[in-house]
Design a protein around this motif. Structure first.
Motif, PDB file in Angstrom:
ATOM      1  N   VAL A 243      -0.812  14.236   6.606  1.00  0.00           N
ATOM      2  CA  VAL A 243      -0.231  13.909   5.300  1.00  0.00           C
ATOM      3  C   VAL A 243      -0.039  12.399   5.174  1.00  0.00           C
ATOM      4  O   VAL A 243       0.646  11.786   5.992  1.00  0.00           O
ATOM      5  CB  VAL A 243       1.125  14.626   5.088  1.00  0.00           C
ATOM      6  CG1 VAL A 243       1.786  14.168   3.778  1.00  0.00           C
ATOM      7  CG2 VAL A 243       0.948  16.148   5.073  1.00  0.00           C
ATOM      8  N   VAL A 244      -0.645  11.818   4.152  1.00  0.00           N
ATOM      9  CA  VAL A 244      -0.470  10.393   3.859  1.00  0.00           C
ATOM     10  C   VAL A 244       0.711  10.270   2.897  1.00  0.00           C
ATOM     11  O   VAL A 244       0.804  11.018   1.924  1.00  0.00           O
ATOM     12  CB  VAL A 244      -1.749   9.811   3.220  1.00  0.00           C
ATOM     13  CG1 VAL A 244      -1.539   8.353   2.847  1.00  0.00           C
ATOM     14  CG2 VAL A 244      -2.928   9.939   4.172  1.00  0.00           C
ATOM     15  N   SER A 245       1.636   9.353   3.189  1.00  0.00           N
ATOM     16  CA  SER A 245       2.871   9.347   2.396  1.00  0.00           C
ATOM     17  C   SER A 245       3.288   7.981   1.858  1.00  0.00           C
ATOM     18  O   SER A 245       4.326   7.873   1.225  1.00  0.00           O
ATOM     19  CB  SER A 245       4.008   9.931   3.226  1.00  0.00           C
ATOM     20  OG  SER A 245       4.240   9.123   4.350  1.00  0.00           O
TER      21      SER A 245
ATOM     22  N   CYS B  30      -2.116   8.284  -2.351  1.00  0.00           N
ATOM     23  CA  CYS B  30      -1.566   9.281  -1.416  1.00  0.00           C
ATOM     24  C   CYS B  30      -1.805  10.697  -1.911  1.00  0.00           C
ATOM     25  O   CYS B  30      -2.361  11.538  -1.181  1.00  0.00           O
ATOM     26  CB  CYS B  30      -0.085   9.046  -1.201  1.00  0.00           C
ATOM     27  SG  CYS B  30       0.262   7.550  -0.307  1.00  0.00           S
TER      28      CYS B  30
ATOM     29  N   SER C  17       1.338  10.869   8.665  1.00  0.00           N
ATOM     30  CA  SER C  17       1.921  11.699   9.722  1.00  0.00           C
ATOM     31  C   SER C  17       0.933  12.814  10.031  1.00  0.00           C
ATOM     32  O   SER C  17       0.174  13.238   9.158  1.00  0.00           O
ATOM     33  CB  SER C  17       3.285  12.255   9.310  1.00  0.00           C
ATOM     34  OG  SER C  17       3.212  12.918   8.082  1.00  0.00           O
TER      35      SER C  17
END
Lengths: 260, 260
Positions: free
Chosen positions: A88-90, A76, A9
């Motif tokens: 932000v990698v989630s 992540c 995101s």
């Protein structure tokens, strides 16, 4: 070698769009740089599609091939330490080697947000446009419905589009009105979220749809005009391109293990 | 001459707090400058209280005396054209000449927001702190309850406080847990909003309460310790001062016509 799929995101406000370009400072650049710092690999990622400068993503999807031994569940947190706070990698998972984030995408959903209250909501000022003045939301919903189906969307594509075909399918399109912030006794109409869900989108497509739909909401066009505009297959028939800041890539869906 | 009361919301991230100070760049400075541009008057506004650097307000209240003939219903839109986009004035009304935003305030409510999910919510990154790691929310609620009542809150005041008395009344304090963004199958605990409502607050009071309450949530302190800490009347007995960015002045209530 493994093929890793991730969900990311981002707040697109301060970036030159998703995809790498000569001017630099794109979401892709920062993701690839974070991967390089983590795994030492200088690689290219593949996303479900690009987003324009200023456009956001709640859930963009990308994949890449890595020889790194870092376990998938640690990627992540590790990448986020190297990423700026507005990216932000989630989610991360291993997918079959042949999986391709763009080719395998079955359905993409965008959301466009319009604040139709008297005053802007400063806490969401980066993620919605402010439009005060009566909007006929029923008319907008009616106009939007005309766009559902499989059509040639040339009218709603940037003139710069180089795609060989402008035929796409919009599976569904709907409006949700959030009136929780409306102040009693005013003409506040709340936050108007328009969702458009399809198998693929042309450059500026959702933004041109929204620029045209706003003219329907303002009473400048009849809802049924949307059909005429669509059938014109001519960008000049549509309204202006709505601002990028109101647009967010909401969801990308896959049929396979890559469904996140 | 009229006495005008206004409501203002702001994102405190990029400001040196509410109140005018030698370094400049405060919310008050921008409000007074916008008034000067609109009415030509170089005046001082009075707010319900100050907020620290980085602290936000959903609804701060201020008043000032003006000789301007501009009708009261036109002030907000006009001021907003002169204000930066992270400061928005949204209500204006004429109040009795003796009304004073600080003296007349009967109840102020602050909200402090903690993201207790694995990943930060980048779209609200300016308005909440990120704390991943199990929090015992029941224990936090229990600890918080010990602070309700009329007490000497010296423990929870900045050592720099110059107030003659540290006795205040907390009418109510409660926690709301928003789990709408929790991802299934994870240890996400959602967004934890703590509300503290009282007749007045000392410098850093809510932030020191929150820094201490987080230690209760982490199991480093027992909920009943809050009572011991309160009765110590000693700043050293409490935990650290939680970051300003999680704090928002939520509401200011008045008994008179100034109730907004």
């Amino acid at each position: 070698m493994r093929n890793l799929l991730m969900k990311v995101s981002y707040d697109g406000t301060d970036y030159n769009g998703f995809q790498t370009q000569p001017g630099g400072h794109t979401i892709q650049d920062y993701l690839e740089e974070a991967i390089r710092r983590l795994s030492g690999e200088q690689l290219k990622i593949t996303a479900s599609g690009r987003t324009d400068a200023g456009v956001h993503a709640r859930a963009q999807v990308f994949n890449f091939y890595t020889a790194s031994p870092v376990p998938v569940e640690r990627w992540c947190m590790a990448l986020n330490t190297w990423l700026p706070e507005d990216i932000v990698v989630s989610d991360a998972m291993e997918v079959p080697m042949e999986f391709h984030s763009r080719h395998a995408a079955k359905r993409k959903t965008y959301r466009y947000s319009i604040n139709a209250n008297q005053y802007p909501d400063l806490f969401n000022r980066r993620y919605q446009i402010h439009h005060y003045g009566k909007l006929d939301i029923d008319a907008m919903q009616q106009g939007l419905t005309h766009l559902i189906g499989t059509h040639d969307y040339t009218t709603f594509a940037s003139r710069k589009s180089t795609k060989p075909s402008h035929v796409r399918t919009i599976f569904d399109a709907w409006i949700e009105q959030d009136t929780s912030m409306c102040r009693p006794g005013t003409r506040d109409q709340g936050i108007i979220h328009t969702y458009v869900s399809g198998n693929g989108f042309l450059q500026h497509m959702v933004r041109i749809i929204m620029g045209t739909l706003l003219e329907v909401g303002e009473g400048k066009r009849h809802p049924d005009d949307m059909l005429v505009i669509l059938e014109a297959k001519n960008r000049a028939a549509a309204g202006p391109t709505a601002m990028g800041k109101g647009l967010m890539l909401w969801e990308v869906e896959y049929n396979i293990a890559g469904n996140v």
